[in-house]
Write an enzyme that holds these catalytic residues in place. Structure first.
Site, mmCIF file in Angstrom:
data_model
loop_
_atom_site.group_PDB
_atom_site.id
_atom_site.type_symbol
_atom_site.label_atom_id
_atom_site.label_comp_id
_atom_site.label_asym_id
_atom_site.label_seq_id
_atom_site.Cartn_x
_atom_site.Cartn_y
_atom_site.Cartn_z
ATOM 1 N N GLU A 66 127.536 -37.374 -40.878
ATOM 2 C CA GLU A 66 128.609 -36.992 -39.967
ATOM 3 C C GLU A 66 129.148 -35.598 -40.286
ATOM 4 O OE1 GLU A 66 129.399 -41.413 -41.017
ATOM 5 O OE2 GLU A 66 128.280 -39.715 -41.834
ATOM 6 N N SER A 194 78.421 -46.591 -58.974
ATOM 7 C CA SER A 194 79.399 -45.525 -58.755
ATOM 8 C C SER A 194 78.762 -44.159 -58.950
ATOM 9 C CB SER A 194 80.581 -45.699 -59.710
ATOM 10 O OG SER A 194 81.523 -44.655 -59.550
ATOM 11 N N ARG A 242 100.676 -37.405 -55.996
ATOM 12 C CA ARG A 242 99.772 -36.260 -56.122
ATOM 13 C C ARG A 242 99.113 -35.893 -54.800
ATOM 14 N NH1 ARG A 242 98.653 -39.886 -59.753
ATOM 15 N NH2 ARG A 242 96.589 -40.425 -58.923
ATOM 16 N N GLY A 319 99.482 -55.275 -63.004
ATOM 17 C CA GLY A 319 98.316 -55.987 -62.505
ATOM 18 C C GLY A 319 98.628 -57.373 -61.984
#
Length: 374
Positions: A66, A194, A242, A319
């Site tokens: 305000e 991977s 990040r 976890g």
């Protein structure tokens, strides 16, 4: 005037009020992550159907919405013929800043439309009362549900005397949150896969880069982020923002037996960090150890300590044991669960919610479910 015309005019006016209130709510959201433990507030000032100013609460300790809106009006003489819209009741007490209700009265604004009452005891109803006693027309409850929703963390904090708790985890298609860290053969297999993908991801990463970026955005919206001992030890996370712009949350680590080595990234000193443990209270620079009583309820103790530190919201990122502790205690408010396309075929079973999600959507290749603890 005919009754049906009166009714029509009333509806038109309500539509008009809702339009500006919804704009207040959208503007209020620009303060997320910067105003806690204060609420998010947006304000518009309208004169003869024309917006002459707007403002929102930009950061904790700074001017309220305000105040910013009134200060942004170039011709202050217009205020005495204007309507002020705000999604939360104007304050009537002296806190970090003077009362907004007093400023509204000072400028002789004749009408104020409010989304919802502020349930904080220092304000609750007092701002509305002060405005009405000054002869100002006050309308309360326009887009009330939306106004409450945008500040659900603030209301939860004051009503339940604890932070708003958001649980987040990712699971594979076959229901695992992680591999079995003792299964060397399985880990070697996943690492080989991977390496073949050469995408820069950890062998046990479940979701896509888009989902990771979304989680980093969620981190900017909360005051604290928490993981358990095993997650800190196995994943060595940074728990910072990040991939997006925003403020890093307070890091909260559960390490009851002080097993975590000092070279982990959560101890790099870049962000204030709390470590809940069974042994000591100690503070060194940005790292603080907080002792808990092993005889008392652990989750309750943690949430009380965070409440006393004015932590209004916390994201629990893992976890499985820590997440299940919150689920078992029923001390949670939201759960956000990713399901990736990967399969582990064995490993650590992901937490299970025995209820239907409130909302489900596809987020890139991942499936995302939202749950609310009713």
């Amino acid at each position: 005037m005919y009754p049906f015309l009166l009714k029509r005019l009333h509806l038109d006016n309500m539509d008009f009020d809702e339009k500006y209130m919804n704009m207040c709510i959208q503007l209020a959201k620009e303060g997320i992550g910067n105003v806690s433990p204060n609420p998010m507030v947006g304000c518009f000032i309208v004169n003869n159907g024309e917006i002459i100013s707007r403002g929102f609460h930009e950061k904790f300790g700074g001017p309220h919405a305000e105040v910013n809106a009134i200060n942004n009006v170039e011709d202050k003489s217009l205020l005495k013929d204007s309507t002020l819209y705000v999604n939360l009741e104007p304050c009537a007490h002296h806190g970090k800043t003077p009362p907004c209700a007093d400023l509204i009265i000072q400028h002789k604004i004749p009408k104020v439309v409010i989304g919802c009452i502020d349930t904080f005891s220092e304000v609750s109803g007092k701002g509305i009362k002060k405005l009405r006693e000054a002869g100002i027309e006050v309308i309360v409850g326009v887009s009330e549900r939306k106004s409450i929703e945008v500040n659900k963390r603030f209301f939860n904090y004051h009503r339940k005397k604890r932070p708003y708790v958001i649980l987040k985890w990712a699971k594979t298609q076959d229901g695992f949150i992680d591999v079995d860290r003792n299964d060397v053969e399985k880990i070697e297999q996943l690492k080989k896969e991977s390496d073949q993908r050469n995408d820069g991801k950890s062998y046990n990463w479940i979701t896509t880069d888009e989902s990771k970026k979304l989680v980093h955005h969620w981190r900017t919206e909360v005051q604290a982020i928490m993981v358990g001992t095993n997650t800190a030890l196995n994943d060595d996370p940074q728990l910072t923002v990040r991939d997006v712009k925003g403020k890093n949350p307070l890091r909260v680590i559960l390490d009851l037996n002080l097993r975590l080595p000092s070279n982990l990234r959560v101890f790099d000193g870049s962000v204030p960090t709390l470590v809940f443990n069974n042994f000591k209270n100690e503070k060194v620079d940005t790292l603080e150890y907080v002792k808990v009583d092993p005889k008392e309820d652990l989750i309750g103790q943690i949430l009380r300590e965070l409440y006393n530190r004015e932590v209004q919201s916390i994201l629990i990122e893992g976890g499985a044991q820590l997440i299940n502790s919150f689920l078992d205690s029923k001390l949670w408010d939201e759960a956000r669960v990713f399901t990736g396309i990967k399969q582990f075929k064995s490993g650590l079973i992901a937490p299970v919610l025995n209820k239907e999600p409130n909302t489900s959507l596809l987020f890139g290749e991942d499936h995302l479910d939202f749950y609310v603890n009713d």
